[in-house]
Design a protein around this motif. Structure first.
Motif, short mmCIF file in Angstrom:
data_model
loop_
_atom_site.label_atom_id
_atom_site.label_comp_id
_atom_site.label_asym_id
_atom_site.label_seq_id
_atom_site.Cartn_x
_atom_site.Cartn_y
_atom_site.Cartn_z
N ILE A 141 0.86 -1.18 0.00
CA ILE A 141 0.00 0.00 0.00
C ILE A 141 0.90 1.23 0.00
CG2 ILE A 141 -1.74 1.34 1.27
CD1 ILE A 141 -2.88 -1.24 0.18
N ARG A 142 0.70 2.09 -0.99
CA ARG A 142 1.49 3.32 -1.09
C ARG A 142 0.57 4.50 -0.75
NH1 ARG A 142 4.83 2.10 -6.77
NH2 ARG A 142 5.33 -0.10 -6.26
N THR A 143 0.83 5.13 0.37
CA THR A 143 -0.11 6.12 0.90
C THR A 143 0.19 7.56 0.46
OG1 THR A 143 1.20 6.42 2.93
CG2 THR A 143 -0.50 4.70 2.94
N ASP A 144 1.17 7.75 -0.43
CA ASP A 144 1.57 9.10 -0.81
C ASP A 144 0.40 9.95 -1.30
OD1 ASP A 144 3.52 6.93 -1.38
OD2 ASP A 144 4.95 8.57 -1.61
N LEU A 145 -0.45 9.35 -2.14
CA LEU A 145 -1.57 10.10 -2.71
C LEU A 145 -2.57 10.50 -1.63
CD1 LEU A 145 -3.09 11.24 -5.13
CD2 LEU A 145 -4.05 8.95 -5.53
N ILE A 146 -2.84 9.60 -0.70
CA ILE A 146 -3.74 9.93 0.41
C ILE A 146 -3.17 11.07 1.24
CG2 ILE A 146 -4.73 9.07 2.58
CD1 ILE A 146 -4.92 6.31 1.21
N ASP A 147 -1.88 10.98 1.57
CA ASP A 147 -1.24 12.03 2.37
C ASP A 147 -1.32 13.38 1.64
OD1 ASP A 147 -0.55 10.25 4.39
OD2 ASP A 147 1.38 9.77 3.46
N LEU A 148 -1.11 13.36 0.34
CA LEU A 148 -1.17 14.59 -0.45
C LEU A 148 -2.57 15.20 -0.40
CD1 LEU A 148 0.26 16.49 -2.52
CD2 LEU A 148 -0.59 14.98 -4.31
N LEU A 149 -3.58 14.37 -0.58
CA LEU A 149 -4.96 14.86 -0.55
C LEU A 149 -5.32 15.39 0.83
CD1 LEU A 149 -6.64 12.10 -2.74
CD2 LEU A 149 -6.32 14.50 -3.36
N TRP A 150 -4.96 14.67 1.87
CA TRP A 150 -5.23 15.13 3.23
C TRP A 150 -4.55 16.48 3.50
CZ3 TRP A 150 -4.43 10.16 6.70
CH2 TRP A 150 -5.62 9.41 6.69
N ASP A 151 -3.31 16.60 3.06
CA ASP A 151 -2.56 17.84 3.31
C ASP A 151 -3.24 19.06 2.69
OD1 ASP A 151 -0.65 16.50 4.75
OD2 ASP A 151 0.82 16.40 3.13
N HIS A 152 -4.01 18.83 1.62
CA HIS A 152 -4.68 19.92 0.93
C HIS A 152 -6.17 19.99 1.23
CE1 HIS A 152 -0.87 19.81 -1.27
NE2 HIS A 152 -1.13 21.04 -1.64
N GLY A 153 -6.61 19.27 2.27
CA GLY A 153 -7.98 19.40 2.74
C GLY A 153 -9.01 18.59 1.99
N TYR A 154 -8.58 17.56 1.24
CA TYR A 154 -9.52 16.73 0.48
C TYR A 154 -9.81 15.41 1.20
CZ TYR A 154 -8.58 19.92 -3.40
OH TYR A 154 -8.46 21.04 -4.18
N THR A 155 -10.98 14.85 0.91
CA THR A 155 -11.36 13.55 1.44
C THR A 155 -11.32 12.53 0.31
OG1 THR A 155 -12.80 14.50 3.14
CG2 THR A 155 -13.20 12.21 2.53
N PRO A 156 -10.39 11.57 0.34
CA PRO A 156 -10.32 10.56 -0.72
C PRO A 156 -11.50 9.58 -0.64
CG PRO A 156 -8.25 10.69 0.53
CD PRO A 156 -9.29 11.44 1.31
N VAL A 157 -12.09 9.31 -1.79
CA VAL A 157 -13.13 8.28 -1.91
C VAL A 157 -12.54 7.20 -2.80
CG1 VAL A 157 -15.46 7.75 -2.72
CG2 VAL A 157 -14.98 9.98 -1.67
N LEU A 158 -12.25 6.06 -2.20
CA LEU A 158 -11.42 5.05 -2.84
C LEU A 158 -12.24 3.84 -3.29
CD1 LEU A 158 -8.49 3.91 -3.42
CD2 LEU A 158 -8.61 2.93 -1.11
N ASN A 159 -12.15 3.51 -4.59
CA ASN A 159 -12.65 2.20 -5.01
C ASN A 159 -11.50 1.21 -4.88
OD1 ASN A 159 -11.38 1.43 -7.72
ND2 ASN A 159 -12.15 3.49 -8.20
N THR A 160 -11.83 -0.05 -4.68
CA THR A 160 -10.83 -0.99 -4.18
C THR A 160 -10.26 -1.92 -5.25
OG1 THR A 160 -12.64 -2.44 -3.46
CG2 THR A 160 -11.75 -0.89 -1.85
N LEU A 161 -10.10 -1.42 -6.47
CA LEU A 161 -9.34 -2.15 -7.47
C LEU A 161 -7.85 -2.01 -7.15
CD1 LEU A 161 -11.26 -0.90 -10.64
CD2 LEU A 161 -11.41 -3.18 -9.62
#
Length: 285
Positions: A141-161
């Motif tokens: 699991i690479r969390t870089d994208l989640i961390d980036l979105l959180w840092d800019h105030g976004y809520t990730p909505v993730l499909n699980t493919l």
């Protein structure tokens, strides 16, 4: 994260996505907690929608031992449902409740990197190995994208493919895999070392009597949960959920909440763990 910014993964199935009033209620609770500094990843499934599209297309639904066989046509259905219909519907509901929601996939930026599951013999399914097709086992699991979105105030909505780490030699394209949403949400929570993992289920928590919601168990330590399984208190489909939760606790997640989708349940569980569902926690040290 600091105590002022708790981190959480919330997993819910396609049944919640299909029920617009219920989905909106869930998103409103996420928004209320987000306004208080919480950071969420929203992970959704889409089994009812996939089954309905499979039927409309006249495709055969293939399952072995209750598990979906994902051939090429089924994978196409899962892409259309998970990355399309369901993800868009969740993002739209989240936006409607004021969240800065962004739809992403486990494929995005190799967030859910996986390997194709090799054929294996399944208990009760005969002596021959079962090929599940384009089903993936999580490798990283690479969390870089989640961390980036959180840092800019976004809520990730993730499909699980999920996606392979390397391209296919012949096509030059990374393979996409179908992965169980419970598995992905748990792995995301573990990789983030999240404070909370919320699992919305069809029952309001772990029940001593599966047919009686009033027998809900408010809190289980790791030791208590294992004893409840051994003694037959936890039965049926709840066993793999609890067993998976115990593994994730050992990987650094602080609390796992098994809740129903009743109004107010997520917010209440966040504020008072065990008040609306069952919270699984570490053994006392």
């Amino acid at each position: 994260m600091s105590a002022n910014h708790p981190t959480a993964v919330l997993k819910f199935g396609g049944e919640v996505v299909a029920d617009t009033p219920r989905l909106v209620r869930v998103m409103s609770e996420v928004k209320a907690l987000s306004d208080r500094g919480w950071h969420f990843v929203l992970c959704h499934g889409g089994n009812p929608q996939a089954n309905a599209l499979t039927e409309r297309l006249g495709l055969e639904r293939k399952q072995v031992g209750g598990r979906r066989i994902t051939d090429a046509e089924t994978l196409r259905v899962m892409k259309q449902v998970l990355a399309g219909e369901c993800n868009i519907d969740v993002v739209a509901a989240a936006l409607g409740q004021g969240l800065r929601a962004v739809g992403i996939s486990g494929v995005s930026a190799h967030l859910v990197t996986a390997e194709r599951r090799p054929p294996k013999v399944m208990s009760g399914c005969g002596p021959d190995p079962i090929d599940f097709g384009y089903v993936g086992d999580i490798a990283e699991i690479r969390t870089d994208l989640i961390d980036l979105l959180w840092d800019h105030g976004y809520t990730p909505v993730l499909n699980t493919l999920g996606v392979s780490s390397r391209p296919d030699e012949a096509s030059g394209v990374c393979e996409v895999y179908n992965i169980n949403a419970d598995t992905v949400s748990s792995a995301i929570a573990a990789a983030l070392r999240a404070d909370h993992l919320f699992l919305i289920t069809g029952v309001p928590g772990v029940l001593r009597d599966k047919d009686d919601p009033s027998t809900r168990i408010e809190c289980l330590s790791e030791r208590e949960a294992r004893r409840a399984i051994d003694e037959g208190v936890i039965v049926g489909g709840m066993i793999p959920k609890v067993e998976e939760a115990l593994k994730i606790l050992q990987q650094g997640v602080k609390a796992i909440h098994i809740v129903g989708a009743e109004a107010g349940s997520i917010r209440a569980e966040a504020e008072r763990p065990g008040s609306c569902g069952t919270v699984l926690v570490h053994d006392a040290r």
